[in-house]
Design a protein around this motif. Sequence first.
Motif, PDB file in Angstrom:
ATOM      1  N   VAL A   1      -1.524   4.917   4.376  1.00 15.75           N
ATOM      2  CA  VAL A   1      -2.437   4.328   5.356  1.00 15.75           C
ATOM      3  C   VAL A   1      -3.858   4.327   4.804  1.00 15.75           C
ATOM      4  N   GLU A   2      -4.215   5.388   4.076  1.00  9.31           N
ATOM      5  CA  GLU A   2      -5.550   5.452   3.488  1.00  9.31           C
ATOM      6  C   GLU A   2      -5.758   4.319   2.489  1.00  9.31           C
ATOM      7  N   ASP A   3      -4.740   4.049   1.677  1.00  6.63           N
ATOM      8  CA  ASP A   3      -4.837   2.915   0.737  1.00  6.63           C
ATOM      9  C   ASP A   3      -4.981   1.590   1.472  1.00  6.63           C
ATOM     10  N   PHE A   4      -4.295   1.486   2.617  1.00  8.35           N
ATOM     11  CA  PHE A   4      -4.381   0.262   3.411  1.00  8.35           C
ATOM     12  C   PHE A   4      -5.807   0.044   3.907  1.00  8.35           C
ATOM     13  N   PHE A   5      -6.428   1.100   4.434  1.00 11.01           N
ATOM     14  CA  PHE A   5      -7.795   0.959   4.928  1.00 11.01           C
ATOM     15  C   PHE A   5      -8.787   0.697   3.795  1.00 11.01           C
ATOM     16  N   LYS A   6      -8.549   1.278   2.625  1.00 11.02           N
ATOM     17  CA  LYS A   6      -9.398   0.991   1.473  1.00 11.02           C
ATOM     18  C   LYS A   6      -9.261  -0.483   1.078  1.00 11.02           C
ATOM     19  N   GLU A   7      -8.057  -1.003   1.132  1.00 11.60           N
ATOM     20  CA  GLU A   7      -7.800  -2.418   0.807  1.00 11.60           C
ATOM     21  C   GLU A   7      -8.492  -3.328   1.815  1.00 11.60           C
ATOM     22  N   MET A   8      -8.538  -2.935   3.069  1.00  9.86           N
ATOM     23  CA  MET A   8      -9.123  -3.750   4.124  1.00  9.86           C
ATOM     24  C   MET A   8     -10.659  -3.778   4.039  1.00  9.86           C
ATOM     25  N   GLU A   9     -11.273  -2.800   3.397  1.00 10.77           N
ATOM     26  CA  GLU A   9     -12.727  -2.724   3.286  1.00 10.77           C
ATOM     27  C   GLU A   9     -13.265  -3.723   2.273  1.00 10.77           C
TER      28      GLU A   9
ATOM     29  N   CYS B   1       0.853  -1.187   0.000  1.00  6.28           N
ATOM     30  CA  CYS B   1       0.000   0.000   0.000  1.00  6.28           C
ATOM     31  C   CYS B   1       0.885   1.231   0.000  1.00  6.28           C
TER      32      CYS B   1
END
Length: 67
Positions: A58-66, A55
């Motif tokens: 961090v924003e990309d990480f949370f988008k990936e986790m959704e 990622c």
Amino acid sequence: MTQITLTISDPRDASLIKKLLAKFDSVTISKPMRKRKTGLDEALEDVAAGRVTHCESVEDFFKEMEL
């Protein structure tokens, strides 16, 4: 106490030898210990198998986790 390690390639021979040794009261047969994997070993296997996510932020990480 004397300890002997045997390496037997044919499983049929191994069972025969186990039965023979079981007849002696002073002989114990123990199973070989498996080597436990550490967290680092598991992580390296994950990387080798491509089970990693990259990622950019961090924003990309949370988008990936959704997902």
